[in-house]
Design a protein around this motif. Structure first.
Motif, PDB file in Angstrom:
ATOM      1  N   ILE A  44       6.683  -0.426   7.586  1.00 38.16           N
ATOM      2  CA  ILE A  44       6.323   1.003   6.345  1.00 38.16           C
ATOM      3  C   ILE A  44       7.383   0.828   5.800  1.00 38.16           C
ATOM      4  CG2 ILE A  44       7.776   3.305   5.534  1.00 38.16           C
ATOM      5  CD1 ILE A  44       5.890   4.007   8.796  1.00 38.16           C
ATOM      6  N   THR A  45       7.713   0.465   4.375  1.00 41.60           N
ATOM      7  CA  THR A  45       8.978   0.232   3.916  1.00 41.60           C
ATOM      8  C   THR A  45       9.585   1.130   2.321  1.00 41.60           C
ATOM      9  OG1 THR A  45       7.726  -0.566   1.719  1.00 41.60           O
ATOM     10  CG2 THR A  45       7.804  -2.202   2.778  1.00 41.60           C
ATOM     11  N   SER A  46       8.694   2.663   2.974  1.00 40.14           N
ATOM     12  CA  SER A  46       9.276   3.936   2.407  1.00 40.14           C
ATOM     13  C   SER A  46       8.819   4.780   2.801  1.00 40.14           C
ATOM     14  CB  SER A  46       9.834   2.822   0.500  1.00 40.14           C
ATOM     15  OG  SER A  46       7.982   2.970   0.341  1.00 40.14           O
ATOM     16  N   CYS A  47       9.711   5.875   2.287  1.00 41.00           N
ATOM     17  CA  CYS A  47       9.181   6.713   2.883  1.00 41.00           C
ATOM     18  C   CYS A  47       9.768   8.463   1.055  1.00 41.00           C
ATOM     19  CB  CYS A  47       9.157   8.005   4.185  1.00 41.00           C
ATOM     20  SG  CYS A  47       8.709   9.033   4.940  1.00 41.00           S
ATOM     21  N   ASP A  78       3.650  27.493   8.877  1.00 39.28           N
ATOM     22  CA  ASP A  78       4.411  28.566   8.550  1.00 39.28           C
ATOM     23  C   ASP A  78       5.331  29.563   7.181  1.00 39.28           C
ATOM     24  OD1 ASP A  78       2.244  29.674  10.500  1.00 39.28           O
ATOM     25  OD2 ASP A  78       4.145  29.758  12.323  1.00 39.28           O
ATOM     26  N   PHE A  79       6.426  28.007   6.837  1.00 39.11           N
ATOM     27  CA  PHE A  79       6.764  27.846   6.234  1.00 39.11           C
ATOM     28  C   PHE A  79       7.584  27.834   5.045  1.00 39.11           C
ATOM     29  CE2 PHE A  79       8.855  28.639  10.587  1.00 39.11           C
ATOM     30  CZ  PHE A  79       9.321  30.244  10.360  1.00 39.11           C
ATOM     31  N   SER A  80       6.830  26.161   5.156  1.00 40.49           N
ATOM     32  CA  SER A  80       6.315  25.511   3.574  1.00 40.49           C
ATOM     33  C   SER A  80       4.722  24.240   3.612  1.00 40.49           C
ATOM     34  CB  SER A  80       7.880  24.404   3.185  1.00 40.49           C
ATOM     35  OG  SER A  80       7.799  23.941   4.613  1.00 40.49           O
ATOM     36  N   LYS A  81       5.076  23.956   2.074  1.00 45.33           N
ATOM     37  CA  LYS A  81       3.835  22.743   2.582  1.00 45.33           C
ATOM     38  C   LYS A  81       4.676  21.211   2.229  1.00 45.33           C
ATOM     39  CE  LYS A  81       1.729  22.108  -1.873  1.00 45.33           C
ATOM     40  NZ  LYS A  81       1.040  22.734  -2.973  1.00 45.33           N
ATOM     41  N   VAL A  82       4.346  21.190   3.300  1.00 45.91           N
ATOM     42  CA  VAL A  82       6.033  19.303   3.270  1.00 45.91           C
ATOM     43  C   VAL A  82       4.514  18.553   3.152  1.00 45.91           C
ATOM     44  CG1 VAL A  82       6.569  17.851   4.644  1.00 45.91           C
ATOM     45  CG2 VAL A  82       6.320  20.421   5.103  1.00 45.91           C
ATOM     46  N   THR A  83       4.666  17.424   2.280  1.00 44.48           N
ATOM     47  CA  THR A  83       4.732  16.315   1.661  1.00 44.48           C
ATOM     48  C   THR A  83       4.682  14.879   2.060  1.00 44.48           C
ATOM     49  OG1 THR A  83       3.037  17.837  -0.649  1.00 44.48           O
ATOM     50  CG2 THR A  83       2.864  14.963  -0.527  1.00 44.48           C
ATOM     51  N   VAL A  84       4.065  13.981   2.664  1.00 48.81           N
ATOM     52  CA  VAL A  84       4.783  12.583   3.058  1.00 48.81           C
ATOM     53  C   VAL A  84       4.212  11.841   2.449  1.00 48.81           C
ATOM     54  CG1 VAL A  84       5.541  11.429   4.954  1.00 48.81           C
ATOM     55  CG2 VAL A  84       5.273  13.840   5.452  1.00 48.81           C
ATOM     56  N   THR A  85       4.976  10.329   1.874  1.00 47.01           N
ATOM     57  CA  THR A  85       4.177   9.702   0.798  1.00 47.01           C
ATOM     58  C   THR A  85       4.931   8.484   1.489  1.00 47.01           C
ATOM     59  OG1 THR A  85       4.115  10.761  -1.271  1.00 47.01           O
ATOM     60  CG2 THR A  85       4.165   8.502  -1.879  1.00 47.01           C
ATOM     61  N   ILE A  86       4.752   7.399   1.925  1.00 49.33           N
ATOM     62  CA  ILE A  86       5.082   6.532   2.409  1.00 49.33           C
ATOM     63  C   ILE A  86       4.353   5.159   1.456  1.00 49.33           C
ATOM     64  CG2 ILE A  86       5.358   7.076   4.685  1.00 49.33           C
ATOM     65  CD1 ILE A  86       2.633   4.878   5.429  1.00 49.33           C
ATOM     66  N   GLY A  87       5.243   3.824   1.711  1.00 53.06           N
ATOM     67  CA  GLY A  87       5.171   2.505   1.196  1.00 53.06           C
ATOM     68  C   GLY A  87       4.660   1.409   2.139  1.00 53.06           C
ATOM     69  N   ALA A  88       4.032   0.627   2.185  1.00 48.43           N
ATOM     70  CA  ALA A  88       3.954  -0.423   3.588  1.00 48.43           C
ATOM     71  C   ALA A  88       3.758  -1.767   3.216  1.00 48.43           C
ATOM     72  CB  ALA A  88       2.841   0.498   4.161  1.00 48.43           C
ATOM     73  N   LYS A  89       4.211  -2.435   3.397  1.00 45.64           N
ATOM     74  CA  LYS A  89       3.690  -4.057   3.372  1.00 45.64           C
ATOM     75  C   LYS A  89       3.452  -4.701   4.594  1.00 45.64           C
ATOM     76  CE  LYS A  89       5.322  -7.329  -0.145  1.00 45.64           C
ATOM     77  NZ  LYS A  89       6.411  -8.363  -0.538  1.00 45.64           N
ATOM     78  N   ASN A  90       2.848  -5.309   4.361  1.00 40.17           N
ATOM     79  CA  ASN A  90       2.280  -6.385   6.055  1.00 40.17           C
ATOM     80  C   ASN A  90       2.413  -5.774   6.847  1.00 40.17           C
ATOM     81  OD1 ASN A  90       1.975  -8.349   4.439  1.00 40.17           O
ATOM     82  ND2 ASN A  90       3.918  -8.403   4.476  1.00 40.17           N
ATOM     83  N   ALA A 143       0.705  -1.162  -0.060  1.00 39.38           N
ATOM     84  CA  ALA A 143      -0.039   0.164  -0.050  1.00 39.38           C
ATOM     85  C   ALA A 143       1.042   1.535  -0.119  1.00 39.38           C
ATOM     86  CB  ALA A 143      -1.038  -0.156   1.189  1.00 39.38           C
ATOM     87  N   SER A 144       0.075   2.349  -0.874  1.00 41.31           N
ATOM     88  CA  SER A 144       1.263   3.308  -0.376  1.00 41.31           C
ATOM     89  C   SER A 144      -0.054   3.829   0.406  1.00 41.31           C
ATOM     90  CB  SER A 144       1.016   4.198  -2.286  1.00 41.31           C
ATOM     91  OG  SER A 144       2.565   5.451  -2.310  1.00 41.31           O
TER      92      SER A 144
END
Length: 91
Positions: free
Chosen positions: A26-29, A11-23, A2-3
């Motif tokens: 968390i396998t990727s970020c 106040d300073f920025s827009k932050v986007t976090v994307t993760i990949g998970a299996k079972n 799943a992703s």
């Protein structure tokens, strides 16, 4: 496999976090940020993403750099949103 993705603004920025998970692990970020006063560098984003994968969370001790509190909080909030949505059956 799943992703999930969440975006938070501070106040300073827009932050986007994307993760990949299996079972349930968390396998990727990937952390992206943008804004006129964005304090995050590629090195910091990579360091935080690695810490999230290794620890399985965005706990304050997993994300270093206290001087970047607002950006760190945005990453933590995005991860909290992702993890809470991932825990809801049917999503």
């Amino acid at each position: 496999y799943a992703s999930s993705r969440a975006t938070k603004e501070n106040d300073f920025s827009k932050v986007t976090v994307t993760i990949g998970a299996k079972n349930g692990q968390i396998t990727s970020c990937k952390i992206q940020s943008e804004g006129e006063q964005d304090l995050l560098t590629d090195e910091i984003r990579d360091e935080w993403a690695k810490a999230i994968v290794e620890s399985g969370s965005a706990a304050p001790d997993a994300i270093t750099g206290a001087t970047l509190k607002f950006s760190a909080q945005s990453v933590q909030e995005a991860m909290t949103e992702i993890l809470s949505e991932a825990a809801v059956p049917g999503k």
